[in-house]
Motif scaffolding. Structure first.
Motif, mmCIF file in Angstrom:
data_model
loop_
_atom_site.group_PDB
_atom_site.id
_atom_site.type_symbol
_atom_site.label_atom_id
_atom_site.label_comp_id
_atom_site.label_asym_id
_atom_site.label_seq_id
_atom_site.Cartn_x
_atom_site.Cartn_y
_atom_site.Cartn_z
ATOM 1 N N GLN A 40 49.370 1.148 11.749
ATOM 2 C CA GLN A 40 50.460 0.233 11.404
ATOM 3 C C GLN A 40 49.981 -1.191 11.642
ATOM 4 O O GLN A 40 48.982 -1.419 12.328
ATOM 5 C CB GLN A 40 51.720 0.547 12.227
ATOM 6 N N SER A 49 55.885 8.269 21.269
ATOM 7 C CA SER A 49 54.677 7.757 20.641
ATOM 8 C C SER A 49 54.243 6.479 21.353
ATOM 9 O O SER A 49 55.037 5.551 21.520
ATOM 10 C CB SER A 49 54.935 7.472 19.154
ATOM 11 N N VAL A 97 48.009 6.878 14.115
ATOM 12 C CA VAL A 97 48.961 6.381 13.121
ATOM 13 C C VAL A 97 48.670 4.900 12.906
ATOM 14 O O VAL A 97 48.737 4.104 13.851
ATOM 15 C CB VAL A 97 50.413 6.574 13.597
ATOM 16 N N ASP A 122 48.790 6.886 20.524
ATOM 17 C CA ASP A 122 49.119 7.610 19.295
ATOM 18 C C ASP A 122 49.057 6.726 18.060
ATOM 19 O O ASP A 122 48.816 7.212 16.958
ATOM 20 C CB ASP A 122 50.529 8.199 19.398
ATOM 21 N N GLU A 123 49.310 5.430 18.250
ATOM 22 C CA GLU A 123 49.358 4.497 17.124
ATOM 23 C C GLU A 123 48.457 3.305 17.380
ATOM 24 O O GLU A 123 48.360 2.809 18.505
ATOM 25 C CB GLU A 123 50.786 3.986 16.910
ATOM 26 N N ARG A 133 59.365 5.135 20.888
ATOM 27 C CA ARG A 133 58.133 4.445 20.498
ATOM 28 C C ARG A 133 58.005 3.226 21.405
ATOM 29 O O ARG A 133 58.939 2.423 21.505
ATOM 30 C CB ARG A 133 58.150 4.020 19.031
ATOM 31 N N ILE A 157 51.920 3.133 21.529
ATOM 32 C CA ILE A 157 51.276 2.177 20.627
ATOM 33 C C ILE A 157 50.319 1.292 21.417
ATOM 34 O O ILE A 157 50.685 0.723 22.441
ATOM 35 C CB ILE A 157 52.320 1.281 19.931
#
Length: 311
Positions: free
Chosen positions: A147, A78, A145, A104-105, A46, A80
């Motif tokens: 967060q 992933s 995703v 992805d995030e 990540r 971010i």
């Protein structure tokens, strides 16, 4: 140690975003992509790859879309993208248009003080909670995703001490939007381990099991690594770090780098905590970037190497 950790912890590599954003030299897109690729090869799964903010505020991030478009399409990684407002989120979503992989995030940011919020993203605490909640829901609806990080959770450069009760209330309100993860950030490196334990323990108890708890520490006052260990023991499942100890916040006076990924890996590896990253490859990446940057890193392991010595 929290039973949830079970001898493992995940690492989010933030060097290419939080690490570079305060550097006076603007690095090329190619250099940023190589830094990210080297850390993927070292085992990072990540990574914060860019922030979608106004280039006048953070010139280092002006090529956010170009960086994302140049990243390898690795299914085991992933990506971010940091977003401070809905405009930034829409830019992040646009990286996924057509057949492009994109981010992805969506890494949203809420604030724990009004003063920092106004300087960082032009929002009060209430504004931040409201807009962040909308962003989390939109990100999830659009397939990212969701967060969120709560900045200055341990101390504010403008208001000083931040009440623990306020931080706990903020994360409870954000949790209502069902983010995958909530991070508590020591944006100015003011925390000490006892303070970290006192906050992360209750935070873990208040969050539903489906929401991961992450920790983000700066090493401004040389307590960052100790704080990371305290957070892990108190139930944090994810830790942020930056290769070479790069970093700083453009909106926080005298804020210095994040904890160095290789220093954190040494602590965890010697404590029988698994991360999936290679210490040697991370050190090599830090040393490579020292050459690119033209000055030494803040990392201890880049200087001293691991113990026992290897090879």
């Amino acid at each position: 140690m929290s039973e949830m950790n079970n001898g493992t912890v995940s690492i989010v590599e933030v060097g290419a975003r939080d690490g570079l954003q305060n550097e006076p030299e603007v690095f090329s897109t190619e250099t940023k992509v190589e830094l990210l690729t080297r850390m993927m090869d070292a085992g990072a799964r990540r990574l914060e790859v860019a922030s979608f903010v106004h280039p006048k505020l953070v010139p280092q991030m002006a090529d956010a879309e170009a960086v994302v478009a140049s990243l390898p399409d690795r299914k085991d990684v992933s990506y971010i993208g940091l977003v401070l407002n809905k405009r930034g989120l829409l830019r992040a979503l646009a990286t996924r248009e057509g057949d492009r992989r994109g981010v992805d995030e969506a890494g949203c940011v809420a604030v724990a003080t009004d003063s920092f919020g106004q300087r960082n993203q032009g929002q009060s605490i209430e504004d931040s909670i409201r807009e962040t909640s909308e962003m989390l829901r939109l990100a999830k609806a659009e397939g990212l995703v969701p967060q969120v990080t709560v900045s200055v959770a341990f101390g504010c450069p403008f208001e000083g001490e931040v009440p623990q009760a306020r931080v706990l209330e903020i994360i409870q309100r954000l949790a209502e939007n069902e983010p995958a993860e909530i991070a508590l950030a020591d944006t100015i490196g003011a925390a000490v381990p006892q303070q970290v334990s006192d906050l992360f323990g209750p935070a873990r108890e208040k969050l539903p099991e489906g929401i991961r708890l992450r920790a983000h520490f700066h090493n401004t006052r040389n307590t960052g690594i100790a704080n990371a260990w305290a957070a892990y023991q108190a139930g944090a499942e994810v830790l942020d770090s930056s290769v070479g100890g790069l970093g700083g916040c453009p909106f926080a006076p005298r804020a210095t780098g994040n904890i160095a990924t290789e220093d954190l890996l040494y602590l965890l590896e010697r404590s029988d905590v698994s991360t999936g990253l290679s210490l040697e490859d991370t050190i090599a990446t830090a040393q490579w970037f020292e050459g690119v940057r033209g000055k030494p890193s803040a990392s201890m392991l880049a200087k001293a190497g691991p113990f026992p010595a290897r090879g």
